[in-house]
Design an enzyme around this catalytic site. Structure first.
Site, PDB file in Angstrom:
ATOM      1  CE1 TYR A 109      39.048  43.916  40.423  1.00  0.00           C
ATOM      2  CE2 TYR A 109      37.883  43.932  40.752  1.00  0.00           C
ATOM      3  CZ  TYR A 109      38.204  43.905  40.906  1.00  0.00           C
ATOM      4  OH  TYR A 109      38.716  41.703  41.321  1.00  0.00           O
ATOM      5  CD  GLU A 196      41.119  40.917  39.119  1.00  0.00           C
ATOM      6  OE1 GLU A 196      40.792  40.217  40.467  1.00  0.00           O
ATOM      7  OE2 GLU A 196      42.844  40.666  39.140  1.00  0.00           O
TER       8      GLU A 196
END
Ligand code: ADP
Ligand code: MG
Length: 388
Positions: A109, A196
């Site tokens: 992530y 993101e």
């Protein structure tokens, strides 16, 4: 403002991030052609919507032939996609992105947000993928953070340190560092509020790349980015929200039955809270702004009653820049002009409050006035209940 995955990927690739872009398709036939064009044995078809959680919600599907790309896309495009971020009604799907499928060895992530007290914060985790929210909740220590000074950007040593902590090998550091710096540069250049990449992957054959991307723009920077307009897709935004934005009202539809008109975001939020405390459910968040004008009041009423679930309305105005008498006159005009039938509770406080109250009480209209927020909330909740 939200944009789609394919748009976010394009932006990130401009900043040197290794992203897997894919081909956008507006129909099942286009998806079929995209599969053929990619020339891979397996592809993924991904619903392009302004919401995450698509993988779990059935919006990301593996396909093994052009024919399958066609049929799977047809299904995805035919109905609203429901994910944990969309609510039960889901969001319409007008486009899919067709990408080569990769054999994932590990999912990471990477994300950046603005922290008003620290600056930009780059976050990363070696436990990326569709369960990242659970990781953040249950083991927050698995999320690494680096604070970035906007004047210098992400410094190379910060990126390398983070990449090493994530467990990337020596020969992978360059591409990971470049990705982290690309995220930072894109964030600053486009005035984002979120960038993101989840997941950022290592494939089984050792390639490193972003296979998902999400970007949110800060609406306050709208005026200096004409490109926002080009990237905007209103087909996913609630109609009343678009209409409200045109009148400079900030409106968010909620699921309850008490319509709210409030000035100031803080007051609007506490109004929602106090309605809930009184046992009711707000139908919307509506901030008409500090300097609300009379014509905005009527438009605000129209937007509120366009929601068929609304059964009673609460107006909670603090007169500062806005004068209570002008607001009261706006309310009276709006109720008359629209022939408003909904029970209406009004609480006015602040500048010219007495004049405002007098205008309401001498209007001959059925407007219930309240003193204080708790009183207003109780009255409007009772009015909504009485209608059931
Ligand atoms: P969302 O975040 O909305 O669920 P993602 O693009 O992250 O959508 O996809 C969800 C999951 O699907 C990913 O975590 C990954 O495991 C898998 N996936 C996505 N794209 C690919 C791809 N190109 N090849 C293989 N698997 C993929
Ligand atoms: Mg994702």
């Amino acid at each position: 403002m939200k944009i789609h995955e394919y748009q976010a990927k394009k932006i990130l690739s401009e900043f040197g991030v290794a992203v897997q872009e894919g081909i956008v398709a507006n129909s099942a036939a286009e998806a079929e052609a995209a599969f053929t064009k990619l020339g891979v044995p397996t592809a993924v078809v991904k619903a392009q919507v302004h919401a995450g959680g698509r993988g779990k919600g059935g919006g990301v599907k593996l396909v093994k032939s052009a024919q399958e790309a066609n049929s799977v896309s047809a299904t995805i495009l035919s109905r609203p996609l429901v994910t944990h971020q969309t609510g039960p009604q889901g969001v319409p799907v007008h486009k899919v992105l067709v990408c080569a499928a990769v054999d994932i060895a590990k999912e990471y992530y990477l994300g950046m947000v603005l922290d008003r007290s620290l600056g930009l914060v780059l976050m990363a985790s070696a436990e990326g993928g569709v369960e990242i929210e659970e990781v953040a909740q249950k083991s927050p220590e698995k999320i690494l953070k680096e604070t970035v000074d906007v004047r210098y950007g992400l410094l190379p040593f910060q990126a390398r340190r983070m990449a090493m902590q994530l467990g990337f090998a020596e020969n992978e550091l360059d591409i990971v560092v470049k990705t982290m710096q690309g995220i930072t540069q894109a964030f600053i250049a486009y005035d984002c509020s979120l960038v993101e990449i989840n997941p950022f992957v290592r494939t089984k054959d050792g390639k490193i790349m972003a296979i998902d991307a999400k970007i949110l723009f800060d609406d306050n920077a709208d005026f200096r980015h004409p490109v926002y307009e080009e990237l905007r897709d209103n087909s996913e935004v609630n109609e009343a929200e678009i209409r409200a934005a045109k009148s400079k009202l900030s409106y968010i539809k909620l699921d309850g039955n008490i319509g709210c008109m409030v000035n100031g975001a803080g007051l609007a939020m506490s109004t929602m809270d106090i309605i809930k405390r009184a046992g009711g459910e707000p139908a919307n968040f509506l901030d008409v702004g500090g300097g609300v004008q009379q014509d905005q009041v009527i438009e605000a009423f129209r937007i509120i009653v366009s929601d068929p679930h609304v059964e009673a309305i609460l107006v909670n105005i603090f007169g500062g820049i806005a004068k209570c008498d002008l607001i009261a006159q706006g309310i009276v005009n709006a109720v008359k002009e629209m022939g408003l039938k909904h029970p209406l509770v009004v609480r006015l406080e602040g500048t010219n409050m007495e004049m405002g109250m007098k205008i309401l009480s001498s209007s001959g209209l059925k407007i219930d006035t309240a003193t204080g927020m708790a009183d207003a909330a109780q009255k409007v909740v009772a009015a909504a209940k009485a209608k059931k």
